[in-house]
Design an enzyme around this catalytic site. Structure first.
Site, PDB file in Angstrom:
ATOM      1  CG  HIS A 104      -4.077  -3.336   2.927  1.00 31.75           C
ATOM      2  ND1 HIS A 104      -2.920  -3.177   3.663  1.00 31.75           N
ATOM      3  CD2 HIS A 104      -4.490  -2.086   2.590  1.00 31.75           C
ATOM      4  CE1 HIS A 104      -2.647  -1.886   3.780  1.00 31.75           C
ATOM      5  NE2 HIS A 104      -3.582  -1.205   3.134  1.00 31.75           N
ATOM      6  CD  GLU A 143      -1.936  -6.673   4.681  1.00 32.94           C
ATOM      7  OE1 GLU A 143      -1.996  -5.524   5.149  1.00 32.94           O
ATOM      8  OE2 GLU A 143      -1.853  -6.898   3.455  1.00 32.94           O
ATOM      9  CB  CYS A 178      -1.003  -0.019   1.150  1.00 35.26           C
ATOM     10  SG  CYS A 178      -2.428   1.076   0.848  1.00 35.26           S
TER      11      CYS A 178
END
Length: 332
Positions: free
Chosen positions: A233, A235, A141
């Protein structure tokens, strides 16, 4: 500090590896990976757990020696600063150990421009170090935006509204990183800015995945280290976007932001979106922090696919790192 991740280990948080641990056992099947966690204080611990769980799930029988770091110039609350100082390794340790891979997260913006952030010099030094001293580094990001600005002068562009939600991303270039990826990849994005694909391609980057709504998702560039960039993102766990959305509502009610936050795209189910729309009308007329107590119960869509994209991307990334580590062991 260091945590040694085995397949069946329960992930709690960063901790020292016991001194009696047999570090020589299966040395060829071990990777050393660092996480430079610069996320905001409220997301600090969640981020380290998310990445540790991802690596654990992706590693198979291979063991991961996992180090947590944070840029010292990222501003922290006293509690978060204590956590970093007591549970994380010192950033100077990066130069004393051999790292196969590195993961670098973004930080909450403070300055109007990235190169004016208080951590800019520390971050650019890290970019230069990782370029020559890792087999591959992931930039997530805002860290991805900072890296391309430092490396090639590519400026990010302000979006008219926050890109926030779960987006369908398509694989547009064949690459080992996206091997066996589901179609589409459902990826969380949460950002106020973007890097234009045309700027990346012109500078020599290779775009691997993109979303029709959110734009570029994953892109790569080969240096001595293979740099992997995530605008999204992958994750994030299922509730990460919910936590951010509620945080932004709280900031609006406390008059810490001017505009009421938009709903995350393709995230809450239809009934929840209706309840949140009614709450927004009330909040704009009765703006007060106590109103947060009246937030309705929230339910997510059943098809958000949290973690599916990350599982594929990180499994393939570890395979790439492992191929280099295994070759190095065989050459000894």
């Amino acid at each position: 500090m260091t945590v040694l991740i085995d397949r069946d280990q329960v992930i709690v948080g960063p901790a020292l590896v016991p001194a009696e641990h047999d570090l020589a056992r299966d040395a060829g099947a071990e990777l050393t990976i660092g996480l430079v966690n610069n996320m905001p204080d409220l997301a600090l611990k969640a981020t380290e757990r998310q990445f540790m769980k991802l690596l654990q799930a992706a590693a198979g029988s291979r063991r991961i020696r996992f180090h947590c770091f944070s840029l010292p110039s990222v501003k922290r609350s006293p509690e978060a600063k204590w956590h970093v100082e007591n549970e994380y390794s010192d950033l100077s340790d990066l130069g004393r150990k051999k790292f196969d891979g590195l993961i670098v997260t973004g930080a909450e913006p403070i300055a109007p421009e990235l190169d004016q952030e208080p951590y800019w010099r520390d971050l650019t030094n890290l970019i230069d170090w990782a370029r020559a001293n890792t087999r591959s580094t992931i930039w997530s990001c805002l860290a991805a935006h900072a890296a391309v600005l430092h490396l090639d002068g590519i400026e990010r562009r302000r979006l008219p509204g926050k890109c926030h939600g779960i987006f369908d991303c398509d694989v547009v270039t064949s690459d080992p990183l996206t091997r066996a990826a589901p179609a589409p990849l459902k990826v969380s994005h949460s950002r106020l800015n973007e890097i234009a694909e045309s700027d990346l391609v012109q500078a020599g980057y290779q775009v691997l995945t993109r979303s029709a709504e959110a734009g570029v998702d994953v892109f790569v560039r080969q240096y001595a280290s293979r740099f992997v960039f995530f605008q999204g993102h992958p994750e994030y766990d299922a509730l990460s976007l919910q936590r951010e959305y509620l945080r932004d509502i709280g900031r609006y009610l406390a008059r810490e932001r001017d505009n009421y936050p938009r709903l995350p795209v393709s995230y809450f189910d239809a009934a929840t979106e209706e309840k949140l729309a009614r709450f927004e009308k009330k909040a704009t007329h009765q703006r007060h922090p106590a109103l947060s107590n009246e937030l309705p119960g929230l339910n997510l869509r059943a098809d958000i696919g949290a973690g599916n994209a990350a599982a594929v991307l990180f499994r393939n990334w570890l395979r790439y790192l492992g191929a280099g580590a295994d070759a190095s062991v065989a050459a000894r």
